[in-house]
Design a protein around this motif. Structure first.
Motif, PDB file in Angstrom:
ATOM      1  N   TYR A 193       0.830  -1.221   0.000  1.00 15.46           N
ATOM      2  CA  TYR A 193       0.000   0.000   0.000  1.00 15.46           C
ATOM      3  C   TYR A 193       0.856   1.259   0.000  1.00 15.46           C
ATOM      4  CZ  TYR A 193      -3.845  -3.011   1.470  1.00 15.46           C
ATOM      5  OH  TYR A 193      -4.792  -3.982   1.538  1.00 15.46           O
ATOM      6  N   GLY A 194       0.280   2.329  -0.447  1.00 11.70           N
ATOM      7  CA  GLY A 194       0.981   3.605  -0.353  1.00 11.70           C
ATOM      8  C   GLY A 194       0.212   4.715  -1.027  1.00 11.70           C
ATOM      9  N   THR A 195       0.718   5.930  -0.848  1.00  8.16           N
ATOM     10  CA  THR A 195       0.116   7.087  -1.501  1.00  8.16           C
ATOM     11  C   THR A 195       0.664   7.213  -2.920  1.00  8.16           C
ATOM     12  OG1 THR A 195       0.011   8.202   0.636  1.00  8.16           O
ATOM     13  CG2 THR A 195      -0.210   9.581  -1.320  1.00  8.16           C
ATOM     14  N   PHE A 196       1.960   6.975  -3.033  1.00  6.45           N
ATOM     15  CA  PHE A 196       2.677   7.066  -4.306  1.00  6.45           C
ATOM     16  C   PHE A 196       2.463   8.419  -4.991  1.00  6.45           C
ATOM     17  CE2 PHE A 196       1.766   2.534  -3.520  1.00  6.45           C
ATOM     18  CZ  PHE A 196       3.062   2.076  -3.403  1.00  6.45           C
ATOM     19  N   ASP A 197       2.647   9.468  -4.193  1.00  8.10           N
ATOM     20  CA  ASP A 197       2.541  10.815  -4.756  1.00  8.10           C
ATOM     21  C   ASP A 197       3.843  11.113  -5.495  1.00  8.10           C
ATOM     22  OD1 ASP A 197       1.317  13.293  -5.177  1.00  8.10           O
ATOM     23  OD2 ASP A 197       2.291  14.197  -3.425  1.00  8.10           O
TER      24      ASP A 197
ATOM     25  N   HIS B 237       8.317   7.993  -7.600  1.00 12.37           N
ATOM     26  CA  HIS B 237       9.760   8.174  -7.763  1.00 12.37           C
ATOM     27  C   HIS B 237      10.523   6.856  -7.657  1.00 12.37           C
ATOM     28  CE1 HIS B 237      10.124   7.743  -3.433  1.00 12.37           C
ATOM     29  NE2 HIS B 237       9.293   8.764  -3.234  1.00 12.37           N
TER      30      HIS B 237
ATOM     31  N   GLY C 201      12.352   5.565  -5.374  1.00  5.63           N
ATOM     32  CA  GLY C 201      12.150   4.817  -4.117  1.00  5.63           C
ATOM     33  C   GLY C 201      10.901   3.941  -4.191  1.00  5.63           C
ATOM     34  N   HIS C 202       9.831   4.504  -4.730  1.00  5.02           N
ATOM     35  CA  HIS C 202       8.587   3.746  -4.880  1.00  5.02           C
ATOM     36  C   HIS C 202       8.803   2.560  -5.832  1.00  5.02           C
ATOM     37  CE1 HIS C 202       6.360   7.773  -4.085  1.00  5.02           C
ATOM     38  NE2 HIS C 202       6.403   7.092  -2.958  1.00  5.02           N
TER      39      HIS C 202
ATOM     40  N   LEU D 276      10.691  -0.239  -4.356  1.00  7.64           N
ATOM     41  CA  LEU D 276       9.834  -0.952  -3.397  1.00  7.64           C
ATOM     42  C   LEU D 276       8.876  -1.879  -4.135  1.00  7.64           C
ATOM     43  CD1 LEU D 276       6.877  -0.926  -1.793  1.00  7.64           C
ATOM     44  CD2 LEU D 276       8.928  -1.249  -0.409  1.00  7.64           C
TER      45      LEU D 276
ATOM     46  N   THR E  38      -3.871   4.895  -1.678  1.00 13.37           N
ATOM     47  CA  THR E  38      -4.741   5.599  -0.728  1.00 13.37           C
ATOM     48  C   THR E  38      -5.613   6.644  -1.421  1.00 13.37           C
ATOM     49  OG1 THR E  38      -2.875   7.059  -0.344  1.00 13.37           O
ATOM     50  CG2 THR E  38      -3.231   5.333   1.274  1.00 13.37           C
TER      51      THR E  38
ATOM     52  N   TYR F  99      -8.942   9.373   2.484  1.00 10.49           N
ATOM     53  CA  TYR F  99      -8.278   8.567   3.502  1.00 10.49           C
ATOM     54  C   TYR F  99      -6.949   9.230   3.909  1.00 10.49           C
ATOM     55  CZ  TYR F  99      -6.083   4.657   5.908  1.00 10.49           C
ATOM     56  OH  TYR F  99      -5.450   3.884   6.844  1.00 10.49           O
TER      57      TYR F  99
ATOM     58  N   ARG G  99      -5.438  10.630   7.657  1.00 13.04           N
ATOM     59  CA  ARG G  99      -4.207  10.253   8.343  1.00 13.04           C
ATOM     60  C   ARG G  99      -3.173  11.384   8.284  1.00 13.04           C
ATOM     61  NH1 ARG G  99      -0.473   6.611   5.507  1.00 13.04           N
ATOM     62  NH2 ARG G  99      -0.639   7.126   3.316  1.00 13.04           N
TER      63      ARG G  99
ATOM     64  N   TRP H 188       7.951   1.561   8.164  1.00 15.09           N
ATOM     65  CA  TRP H 188       6.769   1.117   8.906  1.00 15.09           C
ATOM     66  C   TRP H 188       7.078  -0.070   9.819  1.00 15.09           C
ATOM     67  CZ3 TRP H 188       2.436   3.966   8.965  1.00 15.09           C
ATOM     68  CH2 TRP H 188       2.276   4.912   7.938  1.00 15.09           C
TER      69      TRP H 188
ATOM     70  N   PHE I 209       2.843  -2.977  11.268  1.00 16.79           N
ATOM     71  CA  PHE I 209       1.818  -3.846  10.683  1.00 16.79           C
ATOM     72  C   PHE I 209       1.925  -5.294  11.134  1.00 16.79           C
ATOM     73  CE2 PHE I 209       1.859  -0.161   7.819  1.00 16.79           C
ATOM     74  CZ  PHE I 209       0.506   0.161   7.862  1.00 16.79           C
TER      75      PHE I 209
ATOM     76  N   ARG J 183      13.827   0.477   2.834  1.00 19.89           N
ATOM     77  CA  ARG J 183      13.384   1.711   2.191  1.00 19.89           C
ATOM     78  C   ARG J 183      14.583   2.318   1.472  1.00 19.89           C
ATOM     79  NH1 ARG J 183       9.587   6.102   3.032  1.00 19.89           N
ATOM     80  NH2 ARG J 183      10.716   8.046   2.778  1.00 19.89           N
TER      81      ARG J 183
END
Ligand code: C2G
Length: 425
Positions: A7-11, A14, A16-17, A20, A36, A40, A44, A96, A100, A114
């Motif tokens: 999961y992620g926002t991935f705004d 880049h 790093g994303h 991952l 996200t 939502y 957060r 994180w 989780f 990361r």
């Protein structure tokens, strides 16, 4: 087949994303990516996303690593998703770590390293930050200054003599000075966000908004309530006909001013009730019924007549097909609620409705009632600042308060100062 989920926002997708996602994919045969939703993320505390959900999804699709993309809309959804999609592995970045572990009950949890040295926040921060200076202070100033610190693309700066140090100015001077203060700032090419009312005369408000538009500047009317998610949702819900035709809007806002001591006298003229509470209370009236009312009656009770400090003011508006009333006070106390009456049902917003995160839609048949809750942080001020910055970046005044509404608010304040009221003792 081993199914993996992350999961992620991935705004601003880049390196790093991507790393991952590739590592996540390598853990199995099928990768599901949960993105996200904007709402939502807001709950957060992520209010600075540069891209919308659709843009973020489009970028992920282009990267072509995920086998399936889903939207994450609520807290706890990960458990539902893992069950629904028969997921074998949940994975996420090491930032994180430990957070989780509770998912171990449903599948295997793996924290992946990361990528160091890159983040969406850094990319956003590299963009020019909008520097905002503050003039005036009472009430709004400190709160607003504090809220700027929550907004990634903005920073607080000292205005300097002639606003030379800043890109934008937050005006929190006394309302009778707004016109001149805004005019000065706009003339120097600065964007302006001003505590409502923008001016104490309708024509002045219109002139300023026109000037801003002609000069590619943003002039924002700062009523934080307009940026509360719950409030904007109730406006569209009411307009969509859910409660039938709207026939009455009734808004009450009160706070106790206390005695008019020296400090308060300083604020005379001023932060009297009509100019501090008035704009907020008028917001739902004008947003729901428009600004074209047929007539209005202002009834006022002065706390200090010489200073034109109204301790209590009630305004009734009559429209062709509806009525509205606002009741505002600094020297009287009442229930600060908002009720929108419709031909099929009503919307009830409990006190203090102007910083609400909650409202109810109620009907004769109570089983049809619905409750709505939306997270509200910083009383809406930080969302207001984000909207202001986005309007500046897009060079488009698509703020939540229209020019007509701002002008109508200024118009009512003008009528009050013209003496267009009935006084009670
Ligand atoms: N990531 C990474 N390296 C970076 C930046 C991000 O490996 N330099 C990873 C994060 O650890 C996360 C994923 O990329 O696994 C998405 O990061 P964000 O977009 O920041 O999303 P985030 O807020 O971490 O989402 O339900 C949402 C998730 O719980 C968290």
């Amino acid at each position: 087949m081993t199914k993996v989920i992350t999961y992620g926002t991935f705004d601003l997708l880049h390196y790093g994303h991507i790393q991952l996602l590739k590592r996540a994919k390598a853990l199995g045969d099928y990768l599901i990516v949960g993105v996200t939703s904007d709402d939502y993320d807001k709950t957060r505390g992520k209010i600075n996303n540069q891209q919308t959900l659709m843009e973020r999804i489009a970028a992920l699709k282009q990267a072509d690593i995920a086998d399936e993309i889903i939207v994450e809309e609520y807290e706890g959804q990960k458990i539902d998703d893992i069950k629904r999609y028969n997921v074998d592995i949940f994975t996420i970045g090491s930032d994180w770590e430990g957070k989780f572990d509770y998912l171990n009950e449903y599948c295997k949890v793996i924290y992946l390293p990361r990528t160091v040295g890159i983040s969406s926040s850094d990319i956003r921060a590299e963009k020019h930050k909008l520097s905002i200076g503050i003039i005036g202070n009472p009430g709004g100033g400190p709160k607003f200054a504090n809220e700027i610190s929550y907004v990634n693309g903005a920073e607080l700066k000292d205005c300097g003599e002639g606003f030379e140090n800043v890109d934008a100015v937050y005006v929190a001077t006394i309302p009778s000075n707004h016109y001149q203060d805004i005019k000065n700032a706009l003339a120097k090419g600065k964007h302006v966000i001003c505590e409502s009312p923008i001016a104490t005369k309708k024509s002045q408000c219109e002139e300023l908004l026109r000037f801003a538009e002609e000069n590619d500047l943003i002039l924002a009317d700062a009523i934080k309530t307009a940026y509360s998610t719950a409030f904007s949702r109730l406006v569209v819900l009411a307009k969509s006909g859910r409660i039938g035709d709207i026939i009455s809007v009734d808004a009450t806002c009160t706070s106790m001013q206390g005695k008019l001591d020296e400090k308060n006298v300083d604020l005379s003229g001023v932060f009297n009730t009509i100019s501090s509470w008035g704009p907020i209370a008028m917001l739902p009236v004008f947003q729901l019924l428009g600004t074209d009312y047929r007539q209005k009656t202002i009834v006022t009770r002065f706390l200090d007549r010489d200073l034109l400090f109204d301790g209590f003011t009630k305004i009734d508006f009559i429209y062709d097909k509806a009525v509205a009333s606002i009741k505002v006070a600094k020297a009287a106390k009442s229930e600060g609620e908002l009720v929108i009456t419709g031909t099929k049902g009503y919307i009830y917003v409990p006190a203090p409705w102007w910083k609400t995160d909650y409202f109810e839609v109620r009907f004769e048949d109570q089983t049809e009632n619905k409750r709505f809750f939306y997270q509200l942080d910083g009383e809406g001020i930080r969302y207001e600042i984000v909207a202001f910055i986005k309007a500046i970046e897009r060079n488009k005044n698509d703020l939540n308060i229209s020019a007509q509404v701002s002008a109508a608010i200024s118009g009512v304040i003008e009528d009050f100062y013209r003496g267009d009221y009935i006084e009670i003792q």
